[in-house]
Scaffold this motif. Structure first.
Motif, PDB file in Angstrom:
ATOM      1  N   HIS A   1       0.828  -1.206   0.000  1.00  0.00           N
ATOM      2  CA  HIS A   1       0.000   0.000   0.000  1.00  0.00           C
ATOM      3  C   HIS A   1       0.860   1.253   0.000  1.00  0.00           C
ATOM      4  N   ASP A   2       1.861   1.287   0.878  1.00  0.00           N
ATOM      5  CA  ASP A   2       2.679   2.495   0.992  1.00  0.00           C
ATOM      6  C   ASP A   2       3.553   2.702  -0.240  1.00  0.00           C
ATOM      7  N   LEU A   3       4.011   1.620  -0.852  1.00  0.00           N
ATOM      8  CA  LEU A   3       4.793   1.745  -2.087  1.00  0.00           C
ATOM      9  C   LEU A   3       3.955   2.345  -3.198  1.00  0.00           C
ATOM     10  N   LEU A   4       2.734   1.833  -3.379  1.00  0.00           N
ATOM     11  CA  LEU A   4       1.873   2.371  -4.436  1.00  0.00           C
ATOM     12  C   LEU A   4       1.504   3.821  -4.141  1.00  0.00           C
ATOM     13  N   ALA A   5       1.182   4.119  -2.884  1.00  0.00           N
ATOM     14  CA  ALA A   5       0.841   5.492  -2.519  1.00  0.00           C
ATOM     15  C   ALA A   5       2.015   6.432  -2.766  1.00  0.00           C
ATOM     16  N   GLN A   6       3.229   5.985  -2.442  1.00  0.00           N
ATOM     17  CA  GLN A   6       4.411   6.813  -2.669  1.00  0.00           C
ATOM     18  C   GLN A   6       4.628   7.068  -4.157  1.00  0.00           C
ATOM     19  N   LEU A   7       4.461   6.036  -4.981  1.00  0.00           N
ATOM     20  CA  LEU A   7       4.657   6.197  -6.416  1.00  0.00           C
ATOM     21  C   LEU A   7       3.577   7.087  -7.039  1.00  0.00           C
ATOM     22  N   ILE A   8       2.354   6.947  -6.575  1.00  0.00           N
ATOM     23  CA  ILE A   8       1.276   7.807  -7.056  1.00  0.00           C
ATOM     24  C   ILE A   8       1.579   9.261  -6.724  1.00  0.00           C
ATOM     25  N   ASP A   9       2.069   9.489  -5.511  1.00  0.00           N
ATOM     26  CA  ASP A   9       2.447  10.853  -5.113  1.00  0.00           C
ATOM     27  C   ASP A   9       3.631  11.352  -5.943  1.00  0.00           C
ATOM     28  N   ARG A  10       4.611  10.476  -6.182  1.00  0.00           N
ATOM     29  CA  ARG A  10       5.783  10.883  -6.956  1.00  0.00           C
ATOM     30  C   ARG A  10       5.398  11.273  -8.380  1.00  0.00           C
ATOM     31  N   HIS A  11       4.408  10.576  -8.947  1.00  0.00           N
ATOM     32  CA  HIS A  11       3.941  10.900 -10.289  1.00  0.00           C
ATOM     33  C   HIS A  11       2.925  12.044 -10.286  1.00  0.00           C
ATOM     34  N   GLU A  12       2.690  12.619  -9.091  1.00  0.00           N
ATOM     35  CA  GLU A  12       1.782  13.759  -8.940  1.00  0.00           C
ATOM     36  C   GLU A  12       0.371  13.419  -9.417  1.00  0.00           C
ATOM     37  N   LEU A  13      -0.056  12.194  -9.100  1.00  0.00           N
ATOM     38  CA  LEU A  13      -1.420  11.775  -9.369  1.00  0.00           C
ATOM     39  C   LEU A  13      -2.260  12.002  -8.111  1.00  0.00           C
ATOM     40  N   VAL A  14      -3.550  12.158  -8.295  1.00  0.00           N
ATOM     41  CA  VAL A  14      -4.465  12.368  -7.174  1.00  0.00           C
ATOM     42  C   VAL A  14      -5.350  11.135  -7.058  1.00  0.00           C
TER      43      VAL A  14
ATOM     44  N   ILE B   1      -9.311   4.319  -3.687  1.00  0.00           N
ATOM     45  CA  ILE B   1      -8.880   3.911  -5.028  1.00  0.00           C
ATOM     46  C   ILE B   1      -7.557   3.153  -4.947  1.00  0.00           C
ATOM     47  N   VAL B   2      -6.651   3.601  -4.089  1.00  0.00           N
ATOM     48  CA  VAL B   2      -5.395   2.876  -3.885  1.00  0.00           C
ATOM     49  C   VAL B   2      -5.690   1.456  -3.416  1.00  0.00           C
ATOM     50  N   ALA B   3      -6.601   1.311  -2.460  1.00  0.00           N
ATOM     51  CA  ALA B   3      -6.962  -0.013  -1.949  1.00  0.00           C
ATOM     52  C   ALA B   3      -7.616  -0.856  -3.044  1.00  0.00           C
ATOM     53  N   TRP B   4      -8.463  -0.237  -3.862  1.00  0.00           N
ATOM     54  CA  TRP B   4      -9.131  -0.954  -4.954  1.00  0.00           C
ATOM     55  C   TRP B   4      -8.100  -1.509  -5.931  1.00  0.00           C
ATOM     56  N   ILE B   5      -7.116  -0.687  -6.273  1.00  0.00           N
ATOM     57  CA  ILE B   5      -6.067  -1.115  -7.218  1.00  0.00           C
ATOM     58  C   ILE B   5      -5.264  -2.274  -6.629  1.00  0.00           C
ATOM     59  N   LEU B   6      -4.878  -2.155  -5.359  1.00  0.00           N
ATOM     60  CA  LEU B   6      -4.027  -3.173  -4.744  1.00  0.00           C
ATOM     61  C   LEU B   6      -4.699  -4.544  -4.686  1.00  0.00           C
ATOM     62  N   ARG B   7      -6.035  -4.564  -4.589  1.00  0.00           N
ATOM     63  CA  ARG B   7      -6.730  -5.849  -4.549  1.00  0.00           C
ATOM     64  C   ARG B   7      -6.731  -6.537  -5.908  1.00  0.00           C
ATOM     65  N   ARG B   8      -6.306  -5.813  -6.946  1.00  0.00           N
ATOM     66  CA  ARG B   8      -6.478  -6.334  -8.296  1.00  0.00           C
ATOM     67  C   ARG B   8      -5.185  -6.417  -9.114  1.00  0.00           C
ATOM     68  N   ILE B   9      -4.068  -6.134  -8.501  1.00  0.00           N
ATOM     69  CA  ILE B   9      -2.803  -6.259  -9.221  1.00  0.00           C
ATOM     70  C   ILE B   9      -1.939  -7.315  -8.543  1.00  0.00           C
ATOM     71  N   GLU B  10      -0.949  -7.793  -9.265  1.00  0.00           N
ATOM     72  CA  GLU B  10      -0.013  -8.756  -8.697  1.00  0.00           C
ATOM     73  C   GLU B  10       0.756  -8.107  -7.558  1.00  0.00           C
ATOM     74  N   ARG B  11       0.969  -8.846  -6.476  1.00  0.00           N
ATOM     75  CA  ARG B  11       1.615  -8.288  -5.288  1.00  0.00           C
ATOM     76  C   ARG B  11       3.132  -8.454  -5.391  1.00  0.00           C
ATOM     77  N   THR B  12       3.720  -7.718  -6.319  1.00  0.00           N
ATOM     78  CA  THR B  12       5.171  -7.690  -6.459  1.00  0.00           C
ATOM     79  C   THR B  12       5.626  -6.252  -6.594  1.00  0.00           C
ATOM     80  N   HIS B  13       6.899  -6.003  -6.275  1.00  0.00           N
ATOM     81  CA  HIS B  13       7.448  -4.653  -6.433  1.00  0.00           C
ATOM     82  C   HIS B  13       7.353  -4.195  -7.887  1.00  0.00           C
ATOM     83  N   LEU B  14       7.678  -5.088  -8.818  1.00  0.00           N
ATOM     84  CA  LEU B  14       7.681  -4.723 -10.230  1.00  0.00           C
ATOM     85  C   LEU B  14       6.280  -4.381 -10.713  1.00  0.00           C
ATOM     86  N   ALA B  15       5.276  -5.163 -10.321  1.00  0.00           N
ATOM     87  CA  ALA B  15       3.905  -4.895 -10.746  1.00  0.00           C
ATOM     88  C   ALA B  15       3.407  -3.564 -10.188  1.00  0.00           C
ATOM     89  N   ILE B  16       3.768  -3.258  -8.947  1.00  0.00           N
ATOM     90  CA  ILE B  16       3.363  -1.984  -8.346  1.00  0.00           C
ATOM     91  C   ILE B  16       3.990  -0.820  -9.116  1.00  0.00           C
TER      92      ILE B  16
END
Length: 212
Positions: free
Chosen positions: A133-146, A151-166
């Motif tokens: 969760h924190d990795l995806l949130a950090q990357l979303i913030d780094r890309h200046e997405l809102v 929505i972050v939780a929704w995405i995490l339930r549906r993607i592969e749980r790897t660093h590369l996939a995130i």
């Protein structure tokens, strides 16, 4: 969630590089931070692609005054051999970064093989739920997405749980946001973007029932 900041000079306005710490990598961090107590002055940081292993090594180099080899399993063996010996002689840690531990390396020099076998192994595992969760949130913030937390939780339930996939998920969302000229994410946009990128897993029945 704990984090290690990389103490390097950055251009004005640049986002800080942070190594996020969770259950899957905390033991590795603790082991590396105790480098002065290692039986030998070489630690091998092993972990999946995009797991932050190189960032962690750079952080430890800055903190300890040591040296590092990225992709050490493909590095020149003579150079590795001399670096290992120098680390012992100078009592300054050497950090080697690779995807797998030395038994999987094709090491030809017997003396290097034995030295690597005596080295400390710091293993980074797949991201746990909180870290993912924190990795995806950090990357979303780094890309200046809102993106609201739901929505972050929704995405995490549906993607592969790897660093590369995130990482690829955040990159795909950023690319689509730039194309649309709208950096606010919605479930509909995330669903369409990640489906097109081949990153969205088929949800199970329980998750499907939760979909808006």
């Amino acid at each position: 969630m704990s984090q290690l900041s990389l103490p390097l000079a950055r251009p004005p306005g640049a986002r800080e590089d942070r190594f996020l710490i969770g259950e899957s990598n905390a033991q590795a961090v603790q082991l590396l931070e105790r480098w002065a107590t290692w039986p030998v002055m070489t630690g091998i940081i092993v972990g999946p692609r995009k797991s932050g292993r190189s960032l962690l090594a750079r952080t430890m180099v800055q903190r300890s005054g040591g040296t590092m080899f990225d992709d050490a399993d493909r590095a020149d063996e003579v150079a590795l051999f001399h670096a290992w010996n120098t680390a012992q002689a100078e009592h300054r840690p050497l950090f080697l970064v690779a995807e797998r531990a030395p038994p999987a390396w094709a090491v030809r020099l017997p003396d290097l093989r034995s030295r690597l076998g005596a080295s400390v192994i710091a293993q980074i595992g797949p991201p746990d739920d909180a870290l993912a969760h924190d990795l995806l949130a950090q990357l979303i913030d780094r890309h200046e997405l809102v993106a609201p937390p739901d929505i972050v939780a929704w995405i995490l339930r549906r993607i592969e749980r790897t660093h590369l996939a995130i990482l690829r998920t955040a990159e795909a969302l950023e690319e689509e946001a730039s194309r649309r000229g709208n950096r606010r994410l919605s479930i509909a946009t995330a669903r369409a973007t990640l489906t097109a990128a081949g990153l969205l897993r088929e949800p199970d029945a329980q998750i499907r029932d939760e979909d808006p």
